[in-house]
Design a protein around this motif. Sequence first.
Motif, PDB file in Angstrom:
ATOM      1  N   LEU A   1       0.864  -1.173   0.000  1.00 53.10           N
ATOM      2  CA  LEU A   1       0.000   0.000   0.000  1.00 53.10           C
ATOM      3  C   LEU A   1       0.904   1.227   0.000  1.00 53.10           C
ATOM      4  O   LEU A   1       1.685   1.436   0.924  1.00 53.10           O
ATOM      5  CB  LEU A   1      -0.903  -0.004   1.229  1.00 53.10           C
ATOM      6  CG  LEU A   1      -2.062   0.996   1.245  1.00 53.10           C
ATOM      7  CD1 LEU A   1      -3.017   0.745   0.095  1.00 53.10           C
ATOM      8  CD2 LEU A   1      -2.808   0.903   2.573  1.00 53.10           C
ATOM      9  N   LEU A   2       0.816   2.006  -1.061  1.00 51.28           N
ATOM     10  CA  LEU A   2       1.742   3.107  -1.295  1.00 51.28           C
ATOM     11  C   LEU A   2       0.971   4.416  -1.338  1.00 51.28           C
ATOM     12  O   LEU A   2      -0.088   4.515  -1.961  1.00 51.28           O
ATOM     13  CB  LEU A   2       2.475   2.888  -2.618  1.00 51.28           C
ATOM     14  CG  LEU A   2       3.506   3.918  -3.060  1.00 51.28           C
ATOM     15  CD1 LEU A   2       4.733   3.865  -2.164  1.00 51.28           C
ATOM     16  CD2 LEU A   2       3.898   3.667  -4.509  1.00 51.28           C
ATOM     17  N   GLY A   3       1.513   5.426  -0.682  1.00 50.80           N
ATOM     18  CA  GLY A   3       0.867   6.730  -0.712  1.00 50.80           C
ATOM     19  C   GLY A   3       1.676   7.757   0.051  1.00 50.80           C
ATOM     20  O   GLY A   3       2.592   7.414   0.793  1.00 50.80           O
ATOM     21  N   PRO A   4       1.342   9.037  -0.110  1.00 52.20           N
ATOM     22  CA  PRO A   4       2.074  10.087   0.593  1.00 52.20           C
ATOM     23  C   PRO A   4       1.759  10.086   2.079  1.00 52.20           C
ATOM     24  O   PRO A   4       0.816   9.423   2.537  1.00 52.20           O
ATOM     25  CB  PRO A   4       1.551  11.371  -0.079  1.00 52.20           C
ATOM     26  CG  PRO A   4       0.173  11.005  -0.541  1.00 52.20           C
ATOM     27  CD  PRO A   4       0.255   9.568  -0.947  1.00 52.20           C
ATOM     28  N   SER A   5       2.543  10.827   2.846  1.00 55.65           N
ATOM     29  CA  SER A   5       2.265  10.978   4.280  1.00 55.65           C
ATOM     30  C   SER A   5       0.875  11.572   4.462  1.00 55.65           C
ATOM     31  O   SER A   5       0.492  12.509   3.763  1.00 55.65           O
ATOM     32  CB  SER A   5       3.323  11.880   4.925  1.00 55.65           C
ATOM     33  OG  SER A   5       4.611  11.315   4.810  1.00 55.65           O
ATOM     34  N   GLY A   6       0.133  11.022   5.412  1.00 48.43           N
ATOM     35  CA  GLY A   6      -1.214  11.512   5.676  1.00 48.43           C
ATOM     36  C   GLY A   6      -2.286  10.883   4.818  1.00 48.43           C
ATOM     37  O   GLY A   6      -3.463  11.259   4.922  1.00 48.43           O
ATOM     38  N   ALA A   7      -1.917   9.898   3.986  1.00 51.72           N
ATOM     39  CA  ALA A   7      -2.906   9.277   3.103  1.00 51.72           C
ATOM     40  C   ALA A   7      -3.839   8.329   3.848  1.00 51.72           C
ATOM     41  O   ALA A   7      -4.903   7.984   3.351  1.00 51.72           O
ATOM     42  CB  ALA A   7      -2.200   8.523   1.971  1.00 51.72           C
ATOM     43  N   GLY A   8      -3.431   7.862   5.045  1.00 52.89           N
ATOM     44  CA  GLY A   8      -4.259   6.937   5.818  1.00 52.89           C
ATOM     45  C   GLY A   8      -3.682   5.538   5.908  1.00 52.89           C
ATOM     46  O   GLY A   8      -4.351   4.626   6.397  1.00 52.89           O
ATOM     47  N   LYS A   9      -2.427   5.347   5.489  1.00 53.04           N
ATOM     48  CA  LYS A   9      -1.834   4.015   5.459  1.00 53.04           C
ATOM     49  C   LYS A   9      -1.689   3.420   6.865  1.00 53.04           C
ATOM     50  O   LYS A   9      -2.097   2.283   7.111  1.00 53.04           O
ATOM     51  CB  LYS A   9      -0.459   4.070   4.776  1.00 53.04           C
ATOM     52  CG  LYS A   9      -0.462   4.686   3.393  1.00 53.04           C
ATOM     53  CD  LYS A   9       0.909   4.636   2.740  1.00 53.04           C
ATOM     54  CE  LYS A   9       1.987   5.373   3.513  1.00 53.04           C
ATOM     55  NZ  LYS A   9       1.718   6.834   3.606  1.00 53.04           N
ATOM     56  N   THR A  10      -1.089   4.178   7.779  1.00 55.16           N
ATOM     57  CA  THR A  10      -0.884   3.671   9.141  1.00 55.16           C
ATOM     58  C   THR A  10      -2.210   3.501   9.862  1.00 55.16           C
ATOM     59  O   THR A  10      -2.384   2.558  10.653  1.00 55.16           O
ATOM     60  CB  THR A  10       0.037   4.622   9.931  1.00 55.16           C
ATOM     61  OG1 THR A  10       1.331   4.642   9.306  1.00 55.16           O
ATOM     62  CG2 THR A  10       0.204   4.154  11.372  1.00 55.16           C
ATOM     63  N   THR A  11      -3.163   4.377   9.598  1.00 57.61           N
ATOM     64  CA  THR A  11      -4.497   4.211  10.187  1.00 57.61           C
ATOM     65  C   THR A  11      -5.091   2.874   9.782  1.00 57.61           C
ATOM     66  O   THR A  11      -5.675   2.157  10.613  1.00 57.61           O
ATOM     67  CB  THR A  11      -5.418   5.357   9.742  1.00 57.61           C
ATOM     68  OG1 THR A  11      -4.885   6.594  10.198  1.00 57.61           O
ATOM     69  CG2 THR A  11      -6.823   5.174  10.310  1.00 57.61           C
ATOM     70  N   LEU A  12      -4.934   2.507   8.520  1.00 58.72           N
ATOM     71  CA  LEU A  12      -5.458   1.225   8.051  1.00 58.72           C
ATOM     72  C   LEU A  12      -4.790   0.064   8.768  1.00 58.72           C
ATOM     73  O   LEU A  12      -5.458  -0.887   9.194  1.00 58.72           O
ATOM     74  CB  LEU A  12      -5.264   1.100   6.541  1.00 58.72           C
ATOM     75  CG  LEU A  12      -5.706  -0.233   5.927  1.00 58.72           C
ATOM     76  CD1 LEU A  12      -7.181  -0.484   6.173  1.00 58.72           C
ATOM     77  CD2 LEU A  12      -5.389  -0.262   4.438  1.00 58.72           C
ATOM     78  N   VAL A  13      -3.460   0.118   8.939  1.00 55.65           N
ATOM     79  CA  VAL A  13      -2.747  -0.943   9.657  1.00 55.65           C
ATOM     80  C   VAL A  13      -3.264  -1.057  11.089  1.00 55.65           C
ATOM     81  O   VAL A  13      -3.509  -2.162  11.596  1.00 55.65           O
ATOM     82  CB  VAL A  13      -1.231  -0.679   9.649  1.00 55.65           C
ATOM     83  CG1 VAL A  13      -0.511  -1.615  10.618  1.00 55.65           C
ATOM     84  CG2 VAL A  13      -0.665  -0.861   8.254  1.00 55.65           C
ATOM     85  N   ASN A  14      -3.444   0.081  11.753  1.00 54.03           N
ATOM     86  CA  ASN A  14      -3.924   0.066  13.142  1.00 54.03           C
ATOM     87  C   ASN A  14      -5.336  -0.493  13.254  1.00 54.03           C
ATOM     88  O   ASN A  14      -5.681  -1.154  14.238  1.00 54.03           O
ATOM     89  CB  ASN A  14      -3.866   1.480  13.720  1.00 54.03           C
ATOM     90  CG  ASN A  14      -2.443   1.950  13.981  1.00 54.03           C
ATOM     91  OD1 ASN A  14      -1.528   1.142  14.134  1.00 54.03           O
ATOM     92  ND2 ASN A  14      -2.247   3.253  14.021  1.00 54.03           N
ATOM     93  N   VAL A  15      -6.166  -0.246  12.249  1.00 50.30           N
ATOM     94  CA  VAL A  15      -7.514  -0.808  12.238  1.00 50.30           C
ATOM     95  C   VAL A  15      -7.456  -2.316  12.015  1.00 50.30           C
ATOM     96  O   VAL A  15      -8.137  -3.097  12.695  1.00 50.30           O
ATOM     97  CB  VAL A  15      -8.373  -0.128  11.147  1.00 50.30           C
ATOM     98  CG1 VAL A  15      -9.677  -0.910  10.925  1.00 50.30           C
ATOM     99  CG2 VAL A  15      -8.698   1.305  11.550  1.00 50.30           C
ATOM    100  N   LEU A  16      -6.625  -2.755  11.084  1.00 52.87           N
ATOM    101  CA  LEU A  16      -6.535  -4.182  10.780  1.00 52.87           C
ATOM    102  C   LEU A  16      -6.018  -4.994  11.957  1.00 52.87           C
ATOM    103  O   LEU A  16      -6.537  -6.074  12.251  1.00 52.87           O
ATOM    104  CB  LEU A  16      -5.622  -4.401   9.570  1.00 52.87           C
ATOM    105  CG  LEU A  16      -6.147  -3.929   8.211  1.00 52.87           C
ATOM    106  CD1 LEU A  16      -5.082  -4.099   7.145  1.00 52.87           C
ATOM    107  CD2 LEU A  16      -7.413  -4.664   7.827  1.00 52.87           C
TER     108      LEU A  16
END
Length: 325
Positions: free
Chosen positions: A16-31
């Motif tokens: 999962l690739l994206g700029p800072s603030g795109a929501g990547k870490t939020t998704l990991v924390n939810v999963l």
Amino acid sequence: MDSLDLEIPQGEFFVLLGPSGAGKTTLVNVLCGLLEPDSGIIRIGDRTVVSDDEFLPPRVRGMSVVMQDGGMWQNMTVRKHIEFVMEDRFEQDTFEERVARALELVRLSGFENRLPSQLSGGERQRLAVARAIAAGNSVLLLDEPFGSLDRPLAFKLMDDLVRIQRTVGLTVLLVTHQQEEALFMADRIGIMNEGRIVQLSDPPGIYLRPKNYFTARFFGDSNCLPLKRENSELTCELGSFEIPPGAQDNRQFVLCFRPVSLAVNREGKGVESKLLSSVFKGEYYLGTLRTEGGTELVANFGSEPPKPGSYYVELAGPRVIIPKD
């Protein structure tokens, strides 16, 4: 994070690739269970771990997580780190064999009695991966695990991680903002922006066939030229192109292509331009040119440094026409 629908097949290495603030870490924390979503369903295999009336705690979800800092306990040896995640999961008389197997996979055999302070940055990340594998989970989540490592070391660890993933059969989700990591490791890449996945494809599909303006501009060096409508065609200095089927009359389109798609010559074939600058990228030179009409283009000049002066350019490789919005 916006509404998101994503399915990762068993055994896939998904980035999962994206700029800072795109929501990547939020998704990991939810999963992994560190954050509870407002709504939605998360399934791992045939198990539902999150739904409107169910929220399984992290430890029983069957997921292991490796963060950028590795999450080491400074007073515990390498062996103790691995044994800790096996407690209540496996019989203690199997610990020795499982520790040895995990350390062998990450090339840390013989490091059993070392403390984190006695390990290099790369060795600490290898320990984090070994600990994740030893837990016996089928899914591995990686959140920017190579960010603190120098690039040669990071690529070595990437290579080892792909080998381990194939050997063990793990399903891996890596989140990063480093495009080279995605190209190096991924079976598939998801481009994320403002909480949404805006494109999902294999690495060549993302690189050569971006489906939207954000992906074209974000992922790799690219040329994106505005197109004008002339009768039933779209035009720019490099030529005329058909309007995409079903395009709305009021939409603006751009022609997008990578530097390698631009053929450069000095024999008068194509559009005349002048070299503005060039930069050595290690295996090739990228040159910036300006056409007589004022359009700036980036071209791949190969291994030989470009000489100052005039060139001619023509589009000779993959290109896409996408909406500007």
